[in-house]
Design a protein around this motif. Sequence first.
Motif, PDB file in Angstrom:
ATOM      1  N   ARG A  65      -4.194  11.815  14.922  1.00 26.47           N
ATOM      2  CA  ARG A  65      -3.470  11.163  13.834  1.00 26.47           C
ATOM      3  C   ARG A  65      -4.489  10.516  12.886  1.00 26.47           C
ATOM      4  O   ARG A  65      -5.352   9.756  13.308  1.00 26.47           O
ATOM      5  CB  ARG A  65      -2.520  10.100  14.356  1.00 26.47           C
ATOM      6  N   PHE A  66      -4.375  10.841  11.609  1.00 21.07           N
ATOM      7  CA  PHE A  66      -5.205  10.236  10.570  1.00 21.07           C
ATOM      8  C   PHE A  66      -4.299   9.416   9.662  1.00 21.07           C
ATOM      9  O   PHE A  66      -3.271   9.913   9.193  1.00 21.07           O
ATOM     10  CB  PHE A  66      -5.933  11.297   9.744  1.00 21.07           C
ATOM     11  N   THR A  67      -4.702   8.166   9.415  1.00 26.13           N
ATOM     12  CA  THR A  67      -3.924   7.269   8.561  1.00 26.13           C
ATOM     13  C   THR A  67      -4.763   6.877   7.358  1.00 26.13           C
ATOM     14  O   THR A  67      -5.820   6.258   7.509  1.00 26.13           O
ATOM     15  CB  THR A  67      -3.477   6.017   9.328  1.00 26.13           C
ATOM     16  N   MET A  68      -4.275   7.235   6.187  1.00 25.40           N
ATOM     17  CA  MET A  68      -4.982   6.961   4.932  1.00 25.40           C
ATOM     18  C   MET A  68      -4.118   6.032   4.096  1.00 25.40           C
ATOM     19  O   MET A  68      -2.968   6.347   3.802  1.00 25.40           O
ATOM     20  CB  MET A  68      -5.244   8.287   4.197  1.00 25.40           C
ATOM     21  N   ARG A  69      -4.669   4.882   3.716  1.00 26.14           N
ATOM     22  CA  ARG A  69      -3.914   3.899   2.933  1.00 26.14           C
ATOM     23  C   ARG A  69      -4.653   3.561   1.645  1.00 26.14           C
ATOM     24  O   ARG A  69      -5.871   3.393   1.646  1.00 26.14           O
ATOM     25  CB  ARG A  69      -3.696   2.619   3.742  1.00 26.14           C
ATOM     26  N   TYR A  92       0.828  -1.201   0.000  1.00 27.40           N
ATOM     27  CA  TYR A  92       0.000   0.000   0.000  1.00 27.40           C
ATOM     28  C   TYR A  92       0.868   1.259   0.000  1.00 27.40           C
ATOM     29  O   TYR A  92       2.084   1.208   0.219  1.00 27.40           O
ATOM     30  CB  TYR A  92      -0.932   0.016   1.222  1.00 27.40           C
ATOM     31  N   THR A  93       0.176   2.382  -0.251  1.00 23.95           N
ATOM     32  CA  THR A  93       0.767   3.712  -0.085  1.00 23.95           C
ATOM     33  C   THR A  93       0.055   4.381   1.077  1.00 23.95           C
ATOM     34  O   THR A  93      -1.180   4.437   1.096  1.00 23.95           O
ATOM     35  CB  THR A  93       0.602   4.558  -1.360  1.00 23.95           C
ATOM     36  N   GLU A  94       0.806   4.865   2.042  1.00 24.37           N
ATOM     37  CA  GLU A  94       0.232   5.386   3.272  1.00 24.37           C
ATOM     38  C   GLU A  94       0.496   6.876   3.426  1.00 24.37           C
ATOM     39  O   GLU A  94       1.622   7.347   3.252  1.00 24.37           O
ATOM     40  CB  GLU A  94       0.795   4.641   4.476  1.00 24.37           C
ATOM     41  N   PHE A  95      -0.576   7.611   3.745  1.00 24.54           N
ATOM     42  CA  PHE A  95      -0.496   9.027   4.109  1.00 24.54           C
ATOM     43  C   PHE A  95      -0.852   9.128   5.589  1.00 24.54           C
ATOM     44  O   PHE A  95      -1.947   8.735   5.987  1.00 24.54           O
ATOM     45  CB  PHE A  95      -1.475   9.871   3.294  1.00 24.54           C
ATOM     46  N   GLN A  96       0.060   9.669   6.369  1.00 24.92           N
ATOM     47  CA  GLN A  96      -0.202   9.831   7.800  1.00 24.92           C
ATOM     48  C   GLN A  96      -0.137  11.316   8.141  1.00 24.92           C
ATOM     49  O   GLN A  96       0.882  11.975   7.924  1.00 24.92           O
ATOM     50  CB  GLN A  96       0.817   9.049   8.624  1.00 24.92           C
ATOM     51  N   ILE A  97      -1.256  11.836   8.647  1.00 23.05           N
ATOM     52  CA  ILE A  97      -1.365  13.259   8.988  1.00 23.05           C
ATOM     53  C   ILE A  97      -1.529  13.368  10.493  1.00 23.05           C
ATOM     54  O   ILE A  97      -2.437  12.776  11.082  1.00 23.05           O
ATOM     55  CB  ILE A  97      -2.557  13.913   8.266  1.00 23.05           C
ATOM     56  N   GLU A  98      -0.635  14.147  11.125  1.00 25.58           N
ATOM     57  CA  GLU A  98      -0.661  14.310  12.580  1.00 25.58           C
ATOM     58  C   GLU A  98      -0.657  15.794  12.928  1.00 25.58           C
ATOM     59  O   GLU A  98      -0.222  16.632  12.145  1.00 25.58           O
ATOM     60  CB  GLU A  98       0.547  13.639  13.224  1.00 25.58           C
ATOM     61  N   ASP A  99      -1.170  16.090  14.116  1.00 25.59           N
ATOM     62  CA  ASP A  99      -1.103  17.465  14.633  1.00 25.59           C
ATOM     63  C   ASP A  99      -0.833  17.420  16.128  1.00 25.59           C
ATOM     64  O   ASP A  99      -0.938  16.369  16.756  1.00 25.59           O
ATOM     65  CB  ASP A  99      -2.405  18.230  14.330  1.00 25.59           C
ATOM     66  N   ASN A 100      -0.468  18.553  16.684  1.00 22.53           N
ATOM     67  CA  ASN A 100      -0.231  18.640  18.124  1.00 22.53           C
ATOM     68  C   ASN A 100      -1.311  19.477  18.796  1.00 22.53           C
ATOM     69  O   ASN A 100      -1.050  20.231  19.736  1.00 22.53           O
ATOM     70  CB  ASN A 100       1.157  19.216  18.424  1.00 22.53           C
ATOM     71  N   GLY A 101      -2.537  19.331  18.300  1.00 24.65           N
ATOM     72  CA  GLY A 101      -3.658  20.076  18.846  1.00 24.65           C
ATOM     73  C   GLY A 101      -4.290  19.402  20.052  1.00 24.65           C
ATOM     74  O   GLY A 101      -3.641  18.659  20.796  1.00 24.65           O
ATOM     75  N   GLU A 102      -5.603  19.613  20.169  1.00 25.99           N
ATOM     76  CA  GLU A 102      -6.321  19.145  21.350  1.00 25.99           C
ATOM     77  C   GLU A 102      -6.691  17.667  21.290  1.00 25.99           C
ATOM     78  O   GLU A 102      -7.118  17.085  22.288  1.00 25.99           O
ATOM     79  CB  GLU A 102      -7.611  19.972  21.510  1.00 25.99           C
ATOM     80  N   GLY A 103      -6.530  17.058  20.129  1.00 28.34           N
ATOM     81  CA  GLY A 103      -6.871  15.647  20.004  1.00 28.34           C
ATOM     82  C   GLY A 103      -8.361  15.421  19.832  1.00 28.34           C
ATOM     83  O   GLY A 103      -9.154  16.359  19.741  1.00 28.34           O
ATOM     84  N   ILE A 104      -8.752  14.159  19.796  1.00 27.31           N
ATOM     85  CA  ILE A 104     -10.139  13.767  19.559  1.00 27.31           C
ATOM     86  C   ILE A 104     -10.704  13.186  20.842  1.00 27.31           C
ATOM     87  O   ILE A 104     -10.089  12.318  21.470  1.00 27.31           O
ATOM     88  CB  ILE A 104     -10.242  12.722  18.428  1.00 27.31           C
ATOM     89  N   ASP A 105     -11.869  13.664  21.240  1.00 23.45           N
ATOM     90  CA  ASP A 105     -12.518  13.135  22.437  1.00 23.45           C
ATOM     91  C   ASP A 105     -12.823  11.650  22.232  1.00 23.45           C
ATOM     92  O   ASP A 105     -13.319  11.254  21.166  1.00 23.45           O
ATOM     93  CB  ASP A 105     -13.811  13.901  22.710  1.00 23.45           C
ATOM     94  N   PRO A 106     -12.521  10.793  23.216  1.00 24.50           N
ATOM     95  CA  PRO A 106     -12.775   9.345  23.063  1.00 24.50           C
ATOM     96  C   PRO A 106     -14.213   9.013  22.684  1.00 24.50           C
ATOM     97  O   PRO A 106     -14.461   8.036  21.977  1.00 24.50           O
ATOM     98  CB  PRO A 106     -12.410   8.782  24.437  1.00 24.50           C
ATOM     99  N   GLU A 107     -15.164   9.809  23.147  1.00 25.33           N
ATOM    100  CA  GLU A 107     -16.558   9.559  22.803  1.00 25.33           C
ATOM    101  C   GLU A 107     -16.847   9.871  21.331  1.00 25.33           C
ATOM    102  O   GLU A 107     -17.805   9.335  20.756  1.00 25.33           O
ATOM    103  CB  GLU A 107     -17.479  10.387  23.701  1.00 25.33           C
ATOM    104  N   ASP A 108     -16.041  10.733  20.738  1.00 25.39           N
ATOM    105  CA  ASP A 108     -16.267  11.120  19.343  1.00 25.39           C
ATOM    106  C   ASP A 108     -15.609  10.169  18.349  1.00 25.39           C
ATOM    107  O   ASP A 108     -16.015  10.115  17.183  1.00 25.39           O
ATOM    108  CB  ASP A 108     -15.731  12.540  19.097  1.00 25.39           C
TER     109      ASP A 108
END
Length: 325
Positions: free
Chosen positions: A315-319, A251-267
């Motif tokens: 972190r978003f991982t797109m393959r 596969y070809t993988e795109f990984q996008i990360e940030d150092n923001g507030e993150g994603i709430d576990p409930e979301d």
Amino acid sequence: MAVSLFILIIAGSIDFFFFPGSRSGIAYTFLCCLAMGLSWLIFTKKRYRNLKKLAVDADRMLHGERNLNFTNYQEGELAILANEVEKLLWRLTEQSDKLQREKRYLSDSLADISHQLRTPLTSLQLLLTRLLEAQDEGEKRRLAYEGARLLERVDWLVDALLKISKIDAGTAVFAKERVDAEALVEKALNPLGIPMELREQRALREVEAGAGFRGDAAWTVEALGNILKNCMEHTGQGGTLWIHVLENHLYTEFQIEDNGEGIDPEDLPHLFERFYKGKNASDSSVGIGLALSRMIVCAQNGTLKAENRDEGGARFTMRFYKGVV
């Protein structure tokens, strides 16, 4: 029983033909035929009664009754018929339930779309009223600028909804061409240049040389752009976005990360649902950008997932896979 009666008839017939004077053979044959006829009548009546019951059960099921038992038909081909009818009725029931779910989903979607469109259109109407009454030129320019932004939001929303409807209907055409990963990332970041500059944010790229995949560049730019925009909006002033791209034999993988507030576990379980707005979503968020991204990626034999980084942020991982196993 029918076989036994048949044997008795044969025996009586032999007695009749070989011993013509024997009245017992004639009587015996007559009684056997009578018994055979009565047995056939009883069997046929019972058979038609079971067929009638099967028809009544099928009618009850078609009218919404679910707790029916088709296992009490134990007579050869009748049991096979009952089994086939049961499978057919359950298939029709499943289709009916599916149509009802789709109907409810369509109704909810239309309500969400109406709400999302009504909000900026109502704001635009109020803004135009103020613009007509404004006397100061500076105030007019400010109101005109806000009106243009609202129109852009409506335009983006309608365009995104049209793209979603095309994918849902199966009419969206995805190209199968070699897509260069470096060029794709550049196109996706280009519209975010000014907003990121105003936020004093930076995007760090690490793209493997020659990396790419077979797909549709235009649609994938839309998917990647929505992910980057989401990361930008949830990263504070002076934040950082990281984009890593690699290609291997699978596969070809795109990984996008940030150092923001993150994603709430409930979301997290609902992040890619249409019109879902998380706890940290902004007021201008519509809730279809990430849903559209996943639809585009999945339509090109890919996967998209989201998670939180241990260091903080999302972190978003797109393959994009090279083949289907």
